[in-house]
Design a protein around this motif. Structure first.
Motif, short mmCIF file in Angstrom:
data_model
loop_
_atom_site.label_atom_id
_atom_site.label_comp_id
_atom_site.label_asym_id
_atom_site.label_seq_id
_atom_site.Cartn_x
_atom_site.Cartn_y
_atom_site.Cartn_z
N LEU A 143 0.85 -1.19 0.00
CA LEU A 143 0.00 0.00 0.00
C LEU A 143 0.89 1.25 0.00
CD1 LEU A 143 -2.57 -1.20 2.68
CD2 LEU A 143 -3.01 -0.98 0.22
N PRO A 144 1.67 1.45 -1.05
CA PRO A 144 2.66 2.54 -1.04
C PRO A 144 2.06 3.93 -0.85
CG PRO A 144 2.39 1.65 -3.26
CD PRO A 144 1.69 0.71 -2.31
N ALA A 145 0.84 4.15 -1.31
CA ALA A 145 0.24 5.47 -1.16
C ALA A 145 0.05 5.84 0.29
CB ALA A 145 -1.11 5.52 -1.89
N GLU A 146 -0.13 4.85 1.15
CA GLU A 146 -0.27 5.09 2.59
C GLU A 146 1.07 4.90 3.30
OE1 GLU A 146 -2.86 3.36 6.40
OE2 GLU A 146 -3.11 2.50 4.40
N GLN A 147 1.83 3.91 2.89
CA GLN A 147 3.03 3.54 3.63
C GLN A 147 4.19 4.53 3.43
OE1 GLN A 147 2.79 -0.32 1.75
NE2 GLN A 147 2.76 -1.36 3.74
N ILE A 148 4.39 4.99 2.20
CA ILE A 148 5.52 5.89 1.96
C ILE A 148 5.35 7.24 2.67
CG2 ILE A 148 6.75 7.20 0.17
CD1 ILE A 148 6.45 4.74 -1.64
N PRO A 149 4.17 7.89 2.61
CA PRO A 149 4.01 9.12 3.39
C PRO A 149 4.23 8.92 4.90
CG PRO A 149 2.31 8.99 1.73
CD PRO A 149 3.00 7.65 1.73
N ASN A 150 3.82 7.77 5.42
CA ASN A 150 4.06 7.51 6.85
C ASN A 150 5.55 7.35 7.11
OD1 ASN A 150 1.41 7.67 7.76
ND2 ASN A 150 0.99 5.52 7.31
N ALA A 151 6.27 6.67 6.22
CA ALA A 151 7.72 6.56 6.36
C ALA A 151 8.36 7.94 6.26
CB ALA A 151 8.28 5.62 5.29
N GLN A 152 7.83 8.78 5.37
CA GLN A 152 8.33 10.14 5.23
C GLN A 152 8.18 10.93 6.53
OE1 GLN A 152 6.01 12.83 2.79
NE2 GLN A 152 7.84 13.69 1.87
N THR A 153 7.04 10.77 7.19
CA THR A 153 6.82 11.45 8.46
C THR A 153 7.81 10.97 9.52
OG1 THR A 153 4.47 11.80 8.02
CG2 THR A 153 5.16 11.82 10.33
N ILE A 154 8.07 9.67 9.56
CA ILE A 154 9.02 9.11 10.52
C ILE A 154 10.41 9.68 10.29
CG2 ILE A 154 10.20 6.99 11.23
CD1 ILE A 154 7.53 5.51 10.69
#
Length: 377
Positions: free
Chosen positions: A72-83
């Protein structure tokens, strides 16, 4: 949580493991997804991950983005970006950011979950009952990331530990070795995402960040204008200031910029945030100091570059003795390479996005050690 495994692969657990899950898990709810996935994600092509991450962050459809381990890259990558952004803002070295991403991959598959084992929530499956914060706080990816980092930095010798050991020292999972399987992916994600942020390539030991924007240096010579903002008394953090009005002689474009910036008051700081949707649900839509300046002036049809390091060269230099509403004020670091910027509002006041965990706020000019002033208009 149990349904997450379906997107990753077929997972088989023994009855013994299933029986012990609820007892052994303290801050995570991922046990049903981890027992047989170890070692699958090795040999990750970092260059390929960087290309795919960049594509998504540049606006490509998630359907066209393919990264091994992320369904689910559309959800997972922004969350990784926030981290990553939160780690950078707290001066956490890249290993700490990798540990955090690997932990979130294991605990939630980088999804901001509404539920989990017992009262576990969010990216790291932190539990309100274990003192991680309220449910609402834990569901804020910035807050959750910050709490994880603060717990990690308290672990003696964490930088010398393996990724899985450091993660386990924070999480106390029933599956202490499970974090290792995500190390290669987490390393690739951290490198790809950090490359999108300015000045994010340093790898210095973590240190306590001090809020120097309000370090008063009274009597700072020529850098203290006549009106210092003290007449307003204590200014409630993040709130609209009673009695303040934009000076009548302010440039119309400066007036627009100040008005727009004031509409962002109270929104939480996000390092690397675009400031394009500060009140929205995506943390990366929030403001950092330079994006607040950039977007405020963008709404007055004035283009500014993105970072503090480049904004200090915008417009023309003026003396701090002759400040006008809309001037950019720089502090921290050096005059040639300042690390913080705010906007002068007139009446001895500055609006700024100060640092992680703090909201966009108004501060008195007396609390600024001014290094440079640039007049944009």
């Amino acid at each position: 949580m149990k349904g997450i495994a379906a997107g990753i692969g077929v997972v088989v657990l023994s009855p013994l493991l299933l029986a012990g899950t609820a007892i052994m898990m303290e801050s995570s709810s991922e046990a049903t997804t981890t027992a047989s996935f170890s070692g699958c994600l090795t040999g990750i092509d970092t260059g390929e991950v960087t290309k795919e991450v960049t594509k998504l962050l540049d606006g490509a459809s998630a359907k066209d983005v393919h990264i091994q381990g992320l369904d689910l890259p559309a959800e997972q990558i922004p969350n990784a970006q926030t981290i990553v952004a939160t780690g950078i803002s707290l001066d956490v070295p890249k290993k700490g950011q990798i540990i955090a991403i690997a932990t979130a991959m294991q605990e939630s598959r980088l999804r901001n979950l509404n539920s989990g084992d017992r009262d576990s929530l969010g990216l790291f499956q932190q539990r309100p009952s274990q003192g991680w914060g309220t449910a609402q706080q834990i569901r804020d990816p910035v807050y959750a990331s910050e709490r994880f980092y603060k717990a990690l930095l308290k672990v003696d010798g964490w930088q010398q530990m393996k990724v899985t050991q450091a993660a386990q020292a924070v999480q106390k999972s029933g599956y202490p070795d499970a974090y290792a399987q995500w190390e290669d992916l987490a390393t690739a994600l951290q490198k790809a995402i950090a490359a999108t942020f300015p000045n994010a390539d340093k790898d210095e030991p973590a240190k306590d960040k001090k809020d120097t924007s309000n370090d008063a240096e009274s009597g700072s010579g020529s850098c203290t204008p006549g009106t210092d903002g003290t007449s307003f008394g204590r200014i409630p953090e993040g709130s609209v200031l009673k009695g303040y009005k934009i000076p009548k002689d302010a440039d119309p474009k400066a007036r627009k910029a100040i008005e727009w910036a004031m509409h962002q008051l109270g929104t939480l700081y996000q390092w690397g945030g675009s400031c394009t949707d500060a009140h929205g649900p995506d943390p990366m839509g929030r403001c950092d100091c330079s994006s607040l300046m950039q977007q405020a002036y963008a709404h007055a049809d004035v283009h500014l570059t993105r970072t503090t390091y480049t904004q200090v060269n915008e417009g023309k230099a003026v003396s701090a003795k002759s400040l006008k509403p809309g001037d950019l004020i720089f502090s921290r670091g050096t005059a040639a390479r300042p690390e913080h910027v705010g906007m002068y509002m007139g009446e001895g006041l500055v609006i700024e996005a100060p640092r992680t965990s703090k909201p966009v706020r108004i501060t008195p000019i007396k609390d600024w050690a001014i290094l440079a002033v640039r007049r944009i208009l």
